[in-house]
Design a protein around this motif. Structure first.
Motif, PDB file in Angstrom:
ATOM      1  N   ASP A 188     -12.756  22.489  38.762  1.00 19.20           N
ATOM      2  CA  ASP A 188     -11.370  22.127  38.478  1.00 19.20           C
ATOM      3  C   ASP A 188     -10.903  22.907  37.247  1.00 19.20           C
ATOM      4  O   ASP A 188     -11.499  22.799  36.174  1.00 19.20           O
ATOM      5  CB  ASP A 188     -11.285  20.626  38.234  1.00 19.20           C
ATOM      6  N   GLU A 189      -9.851  23.688  37.388  1.00 18.62           N
ATOM      7  CA  GLU A 189      -9.374  24.514  36.276  1.00 18.62           C
ATOM      8  C   GLU A 189      -8.810  23.675  35.138  1.00 18.62           C
ATOM      9  O   GLU A 189      -8.801  24.111  33.992  1.00 18.62           O
ATOM     10  CB  GLU A 189      -8.343  25.524  36.779  1.00 18.62           C
ATOM     11  N   ARG A 190      -8.371  22.454  35.424  1.00 18.05           N
ATOM     12  CA  ARG A 190      -7.874  21.577  34.352  1.00 18.05           C
ATOM     13  C   ARG A 190      -9.018  21.202  33.426  1.00 18.05           C
ATOM     14  O   ARG A 190      -8.835  21.135  32.207  1.00 18.05           O
ATOM     15  CB  ARG A 190      -7.249  20.310  34.939  1.00 18.05           C
ATOM     16  N   GLU A 191     -10.200  20.990  33.980  1.00 21.84           N
ATOM     17  CA  GLU A 191     -11.367  20.644  33.169  1.00 21.84           C
ATOM     18  C   GLU A 191     -11.813  21.835  32.326  1.00 21.84           C
ATOM     19  O   GLU A 191     -12.228  21.680  31.186  1.00 21.84           O
ATOM     20  CB  GLU A 191     -12.507  20.149  34.039  1.00 21.84           C
ATOM     21  N   LYS A 192     -11.736  23.031  32.911  1.00 24.93           N
ATOM     22  CA  LYS A 192     -12.107  24.236  32.164  1.00 24.93           C
ATOM     23  C   LYS A 192     -11.195  24.408  30.964  1.00 24.93           C
ATOM     24  O   LYS A 192     -11.657  24.721  29.865  1.00 24.93           O
ATOM     25  CB  LYS A 192     -12.013  25.461  33.068  1.00 24.93           C
ATOM     26  N   LYS A 193      -9.896  24.164  31.138  1.00 27.19           N
ATOM     27  CA  LYS A 193      -8.949  24.298  30.038  1.00 27.19           C
ATOM     28  C   LYS A 193      -9.208  23.261  28.954  1.00 27.19           C
ATOM     29  O   LYS A 193      -9.137  23.551  27.766  1.00 27.19           O
ATOM     30  CB  LYS A 193      -7.504  24.168  30.555  1.00 27.19           C
ATOM     31  N   ALA A 194      -9.520  22.038  29.367  1.00 27.28           N
ATOM     32  CA  ALA A 194      -9.786  20.962  28.415  1.00 27.28           C
ATOM     33  C   ALA A 194     -11.042  21.256  27.598  1.00 27.28           C
ATOM     34  O   ALA A 194     -11.084  21.029  26.401  1.00 27.28           O
ATOM     35  CB  ALA A 194      -9.919  19.628  29.142  1.00 27.28           C
ATOM     36  N   GLN A 195     -12.071  21.800  28.257  1.00 27.64           N
ATOM     37  CA  GLN A 195     -13.305  22.152  27.544  1.00 27.64           C
ATOM     38  C   GLN A 195     -13.064  23.286  26.563  1.00 27.64           C
ATOM     39  O   GLN A 195     -13.619  23.290  25.471  1.00 27.64           O
ATOM     40  CB  GLN A 195     -14.389  22.520  28.546  1.00 27.64           C
ATOM     41  N   ALA A 196     -12.250  24.247  26.966  1.00 26.80           N
ATOM     42  CA  ALA A 196     -11.956  25.385  26.084  1.00 26.80           C
ATOM     43  C   ALA A 196     -11.149  24.946  24.860  1.00 26.80           C
ATOM     44  O   ALA A 196     -11.321  25.483  23.771  1.00 26.80           O
ATOM     45  CB  ALA A 196     -11.206  26.470  26.850  1.00 26.80           C
ATOM     46  N   ALA A 197     -10.272  23.955  25.057  1.00 27.39           N
ATOM     47  CA  ALA A 197      -9.431  23.484  23.953  1.00 27.39           C
ATOM     48  C   ALA A 197     -10.201  22.542  23.028  1.00 27.39           C
ATOM     49  O   ALA A 197      -9.834  22.402  21.870  1.00 27.39           O
ATOM     50  CB  ALA A 197      -8.204  22.757  24.498  1.00 27.39           C
ATOM     51  N   GLY A 198     -11.250  21.898  23.545  1.00 26.19           N
ATOM     52  CA  GLY A 198     -11.972  20.867  22.783  1.00 26.19           C
ATOM     53  C   GLY A 198     -13.000  21.461  21.922  1.00 26.19           C
ATOM     54  O   GLY A 198     -13.414  21.257  20.899  1.00 26.19           O
TER      55      GLY A 198
END
Length: 87
Positions: free
Chosen positions: A77-87
């Motif tokens: 899920d690309e939303r999870e990838k973005k959240a991990q990158a931001a966190g």
């Protein structure tokens, strides 16, 4: 038993094959037979399913990992990838 799908959400996923996929999450609904006078009364079953935009099924394992049914292509899920990158 009659069943229909109700679209819950759509999201993008990256495949292990390098492709980008659009995934649609649906909830299964069934017609409520106890209300014959209400022909369009549908009840949620609590069962969700994921499908690609082209209709192929997406399997989800007990850990939430996604894979295109009948293939070795894993999806993230690309939303999870973005959240991990931001966190």
């Amino acid at each position: 038993m009659e069943m229909q799908l109700h679209l819950l959400e759509t999201f993008n996923a990256s495949g292990s094959d390098g492709q980008r996929y659009k995934v649609r999450a649906y909830e299964r609904l069934v017609r409520d037979p106890s209300l014959p006078a209400a022909p369009e009364h549908w009840e949620p079953t609590g069962v969700t399913e994921l499908r690609l935009e082209d209709g192929r099924m997406v399997d989800v394992d007990g850990q939430g990992r996604m894979r295109i049914h009948g293939s070795d292509v894993a999806l993230e899920d690309e939303r999870e990838k973005k959240a991990q990158a931001a966190g």
